[in-house]
Design a protein around this motif. Sequence first.
Motif, short mmCIF file in Angstrom:
data_model
loop_
_atom_site.label_atom_id
_atom_site.label_comp_id
_atom_site.label_asym_id
_atom_site.label_seq_id
_atom_site.Cartn_x
_atom_site.Cartn_y
_atom_site.Cartn_z
N ASN A 190 -3.42 1.50 -2.15
CA ASN A 190 -2.14 0.54 -3.04
C ASN A 190 -1.34 1.57 -3.80
O ASN A 190 -2.01 2.57 -4.25
CB ASN A 190 -2.82 -0.46 -4.03
CG ASN A 190 -1.48 -0.93 -4.95
OD1 ASN A 190 -0.64 -1.48 -4.37
ND2 ASN A 190 -1.62 -0.72 -6.13
N ASP A 192 1.44 1.54 -6.69
CA ASP A 192 2.15 0.69 -7.72
C ASP A 192 3.48 1.42 -8.24
O ASP A 192 3.76 2.51 -8.37
CB ASP A 192 1.46 0.97 -9.29
CG ASP A 192 0.30 0.13 -9.47
OD1 ASP A 192 0.00 -0.80 -8.62
OD2 ASP A 192 -0.26 0.73 -10.31
N HIS A 219 -0.89 -1.83 0.76
CA HIS A 219 -0.65 -2.64 -0.29
C HIS A 219 0.28 -1.97 -1.21
O HIS A 219 0.35 -0.75 -1.54
CB HIS A 219 -1.74 -2.95 -1.04
CG HIS A 219 -2.05 -4.09 -2.08
ND1 HIS A 219 -1.41 -3.99 -3.34
CD2 HIS A 219 -2.51 -5.35 -2.00
CE1 HIS A 219 -1.49 -5.16 -3.88
NE2 HIS A 219 -2.33 -6.07 -3.11
N SER A 221 2.06 -2.99 -5.01
CA SER A 221 2.71 -3.66 -6.38
C SER A 221 3.82 -3.35 -7.06
O SER A 221 4.10 -1.93 -6.98
CB SER A 221 1.46 -3.67 -7.33
OG SER A 221 0.05 -4.00 -6.82
N ASN A 273 3.19 -8.56 -5.79
CA ASN A 273 2.01 -8.08 -4.59
C ASN A 273 2.42 -8.25 -3.07
O ASN A 273 2.37 -9.54 -3.03
CB ASN A 273 0.85 -8.45 -5.03
CG ASN A 273 0.38 -7.83 -6.40
OD1 ASN A 273 -0.14 -6.79 -6.29
ND2 ASN A 273 0.41 -8.56 -7.41
#
Length: 407
Positions: A190, A192, A219, A221, A273
């Motif tokens: 992920n 961010d 992924h 966020s 998300n």
Amino acid sequence: MPGVLPAGEPVPTDGALPASARPAVGDRGFGVYVHVPFCASRCGYCDFNTYTADELGGGVGREGYADTVLAELALAARVLGEAPPPRVDTVFVGGGTPTLLPADDLARILDAIDRTWGLAGDAEVTTEANPESVTPASLKELRAAGYTRISLGMQSAAPGVLAVLDRRHSAGRATAAALEARDAGFDHVNLDLIYGTPGERTEDFAASLDQVVAAGVDHVSAYALIVEDGTRLAARMRRGELAYPDDDVAADRYLAAEAALDAAGFSWYEVSNWARTPAARCRHNLLYWTGGDWWGLGPGAHSHVGGVRWWNVKHPTAYAGRLAAGESPGLAREVLTRDEAHMEDVMLRLRLATGLPLAVLDDAGRAAAARAVAEGLLAAPAHAAGRAVLTLRGRLLADAVVRDLLS
Ligand SMILES: C[S@@+](CC[C@H](N)C(=O)[O-])C[C@H]1O[C@@H](n2cnc3c(N)ncnc32)[C@H](O)[C@@H]1O
Ligand code: SF4
């Protein structure tokens, strides 16, 4: 984990759960959160419960921290003694900067969790990491130790934005670390992002999104910058050195994120998300959002087990002191009333792409849902099928929609 703790009733020194606690712990999934409260420096916007070496002074530091966490884990095993969770579905090591601890310590913590309650064969095991605090070698060690997912704080691709946010890493280091993680064998990575930082231009955020997509992560966020009281960023805004975030700009950025990520094959599954596949969704966070049980280890960590919620003392020195004295580090707890549990359930589940059944709402809530459909905030087809699911416009106004459904 935000820095301000709520009030509540005291936790007994042995940490025992109240008699009212639901006995079937983990029947909706069981997770373990491990808080690592150390950072090399504090980013100006961040109010998480984390400390630099200077802030800790002579107090408890990184050395020995893993052993302190293991002491809380032993206490947790005693507390859940006769009714342990059937297995651990997810582990999430967050911070702070977990990767300031040696990979060996992170491996020991995971191993101890496995020996205590048993990790499910397909357990999701995440650690957060700052881009500058991992190397190809440390990532390989973490992968070999059983970590399955890495979450890297990138925040932005623009050097000027990273400077306003006081980030330590250069532009490009986060995506490089993401590639290193994939090379080390992590299927789940992920990144961010933070949007709406003062001085961030439309093209800066577009570049951040392009780089995230190019890094091949599964992924993302993306959070609107929150100006937290007591932070350096808030002080700079109060002095007029930096502009306050603008809601319209934040909405434009959100729409840009949705457009770019959707075009690249990501789907939103929670308002902030996006994942490339269902398997890439963060199961640990889903457990939080869908009423699962978890034990939070570490200073300031929150737990939710059998309908009881409690939180630990905040400072690492106080935390270690309690455990050294053989006492629970729990500061206070609360048993949610039915109304509180219902409000929380609606608030969390409405933010998910799966939404929530209209049947959980009362008459006023269902009437509000019908109005929200007419206003384009809830999806008409889902509503016709008995569910409340946010539209794209509804995602921009999620908090207001929740308020209406609950009022
Ligand atoms: C607690 S941090 C841990 C990650 C890691 N320490 C790092 O910064 O790279 C988790 C994420 O929360 C987000 N975050 C923290 N404070 C925030 C704020 N004030 N506004 C918006 N997002 C924030 C950032 O995107 C950050 O990557
Ligand atoms: S590195 Fe992460 S946890 Fe530490 S201060 Fe910055 S945002 Fe907060």
